[in-house]
Design an enzyme around this catalytic site. Structure first.
Site, short mmCIF file in Angstrom:
data_model
loop_
_atom_site.label_atom_id
_atom_site.label_comp_id
_atom_site.label_asym_id
_atom_site.label_seq_id
_atom_site.Cartn_x
_atom_site.Cartn_y
_atom_site.Cartn_z
CB SER A 1 0.63 5.76 0.25
OG SER A 1 0.16 6.16 1.50
CE LYS B 1 -3.60 7.31 -2.78
NZ LYS B 1 -2.28 7.27 -2.12
CB SER C 1 -3.13 6.39 1.65
OG SER C 1 -2.27 6.92 0.66
N1 GLN Z 1 1.05 5.91 6.21
C1 GLN Z 1 1.71 7.15 5.97
C2 GLN Z 1 0.88 8.30 6.48
O1 GLN Z 1 -0.15 8.03 6.98
C3 GLN Z 1 2.02 7.30 4.52
C4 GLN Z 1 0.93 7.87 3.70
C5 GLN Z 1 1.32 8.08 2.26
O2 GLN Z 1 2.34 7.61 1.79
N2 GLN Z 1 0.49 8.83 1.56
O3 GLN Z 1 1.24 9.42 6.39
#
Ligand code: GLN
Length: 476
Positions: A171, A72, A147
């Protein structure tokens, strides 16, 4: 079903027997990326030359034996761009490896490819990337989740064997669920956060996106362990996370939280959880109804804490030290303001504004301090639940992958979709998403996942239960 490329375990064996070489494998992946990534856009960049150079030095006897792993874009890989899918960092290159990458290399893994993501890991669809969204390989009209959108899509599309991602509120698990693969968020502190670009430091954790459960265990073996550069990283001695795979699940108590069976869950999601429960029961596990009474408050608490920490962490991006710098600033304040205005996308700005608000004097006690108290209550729910049961089963996400550019969704609706993944981050627990097809769904429908949550540091057992479910054909 999109074609996978062969598991990490499979390729490791092929490499051990010298039926292929790391260079051949990297060339094969590069070819697949060239062929498919124009559609899915799972990758932001890949450095074939550098990967081939490392492949030449790979040790076939090492645990991963030269296996390429996609990473990532918020995990530092020395010399490579680490852009966090943000305009702000579009010219930034990491000066060194993240702790997880140091370990990955030591185990014989080769970082290959930087995967697309929501900007600074803020989002749940992949649409917040400054470099364009990733599409779901199972259906290009849908998002892959986020994400870690690119890491999940690459594994599901057969352009990566396995990938690393980060999970602050879901994410890893949520895109794994939307793409039909396995996503593991380890216990907070299990994997070093050094070199993971910080979003919300008390929640962030690096983990794995893989084609199956065994691969998750193998990749976790490579990246887990203490790092003196991260004072929150765990100091216990290394474990073999494959050691319990294949064990019976007889007698294990599995709790299903009453609060996780909302009528708002998609029928395929409900069907998947029921199927997993029945399967576990047939394997000899005991299914027990439990309650996590503060579940209603998780989304509110998370978005206050995560935004507060983000507003502080992202203050380092000021146009002076890193990344983008606005042209011809009038003065220092103008430099800060314009660099940040030009460099950050709308979701990142929204989070910084929310976070600054909840931390400001007069609101701190009403929001931030209160959210911390709620966080303690949520963690307490799990402590009590784990006195009654060994593991918790529920959905990963309330629905299968949403449509791309769904204009009807408000930010609040998007935040609510994190309801089942956030609790494990707030409580620091390990959790895994496993593909599970509802009996009412056909293999052509979008995938759904079920989530298993374990007590702290029980990844080996968590993986063994997931493995037993996987072996019983849950995904079909
Ligand atoms: N969807 C969550 C957010 O927008 C989780 C994001 C993540 O785990 N990095 O914060």
């Amino acid at each position: 079903m999109s074609p996978l490329i062969g598991t990490l375990a499979y390729w490791r064996e092929e490499l051990r027997r010298h039926r292929t070489s790391p260079s051949e494998l990297i060339r094969l992946l590069a070819h697949k990326i060239e062929e498919k990534d124009r559609i899915t856009h799972a990758y932001l960049s890949w450095n074939l030359e550098e990967a081939l150079r490392q492949a030449g030095q790979a040790d076939a006897g090492s645990p991963l034996g030269g296996i390429p792993v996609a990473v990532k874009d918020n995990i530092c890989v020395a010399g490579e761009p680490t852009r966090c899918a943000s305009r702000f960092l579009s010219n930034y290159r990491s000066p060194c490896d993240a702790g997880a990458i140091v370990r990955l290399r030591r185990a014989g893994g080769i970082p290959f490819g930087r995967t697309n993501m929501d900007e600074f890991a803020m989002g749940a669809s992949g649409e917040n990337s400054a470099f364009g969204p990733t599409l779901n390989p199972r259906n290009a009209r849908n998002v892959p989740g986020g994400s870690s959108s690119g890491s999940a899509a690459a594994v599901a599309d057969g352009t990566a064997i396995a990938a690393l991602g980060s999970d602050t509120g879901g994410s890893i698990r949520q895109p794994a669920s939307h793409c039909g693969i396995v996503g593991l968020k380890p216990t907070y502190g299990r994997v070093s956060r050094n070199g993971l670009v910080a979003f919300a430091s008390s929640l962030d954790q690096i983990g794995t996106l893989t084609q199956d459960v065994r691969d998750a265990a193998l990749l976790l073996n490579a990246i887990a362990g203490h790092d003196p550069e991260d004072s929150t990283s765990d100091t216990r001695s290394p474990e073999d996370f494959t050691s319990l795979l294949g064990r019976e699940v007889k007698g294990i108590r599995i709790g299903i939280p009453y609060e996780y069976s909302s009528s708002g869950n998609h029928p395929h999601v409900r069907g998947a959880v029921e199927k997993a429960a029945k399967t576990l029961n047939a394997l000899g596990a005991e299914i027990i109804d439990i309650s996590l009474p503060h579940s209603e408050a998780v989304v509110a608490a998370y978005y206050i804490i995560a935004c507060a920490e983000a507003s502080s962490n992202l203050s380092r991006f000021d146009g002076v030290r890193y990344g983008l710098r606005a042209d011809d600033p009038k003065n220092l304040e103008d430099l800060y303001a314009r660099s940040r205005a030009e460099g950050f996308g709308p979701e990142v700005k929204r989070r910084i504004i929310l976070g600054t608000y909840v931390l400001s004097s007069g609101y701190y006690d009403a929001y931030y301090a209160r959210a911390q108290k709620v966080r303690a209550l949520i963690a307490g729910d799990f402590t009590r639940a784990f006195e009654q049961v060994d593991f918790i089963l529920g959905p990963t996400a309330p629905t299968p992958a949403p449509l791309l550019h769904d204009a009807d969704q408000t930010p609040l609706q998007r935040y609510l979709a994190d309801i089942y993944t956030i609790p494990a981050n707030l409580a620091g627990l390990p959790a895994l998403s496993l593909p599970c097809l509802s009996p009412e769904a056909s293999p052509d429908d979008l995938p759904t996942g079920i989530q298993l949550i374990a007590p702290h540091y029980r990844e080996a057992k968590l993986l063994s239960i997931a493995y037993a479910l996987e072996q019983s054909g849950l995904a079909h």
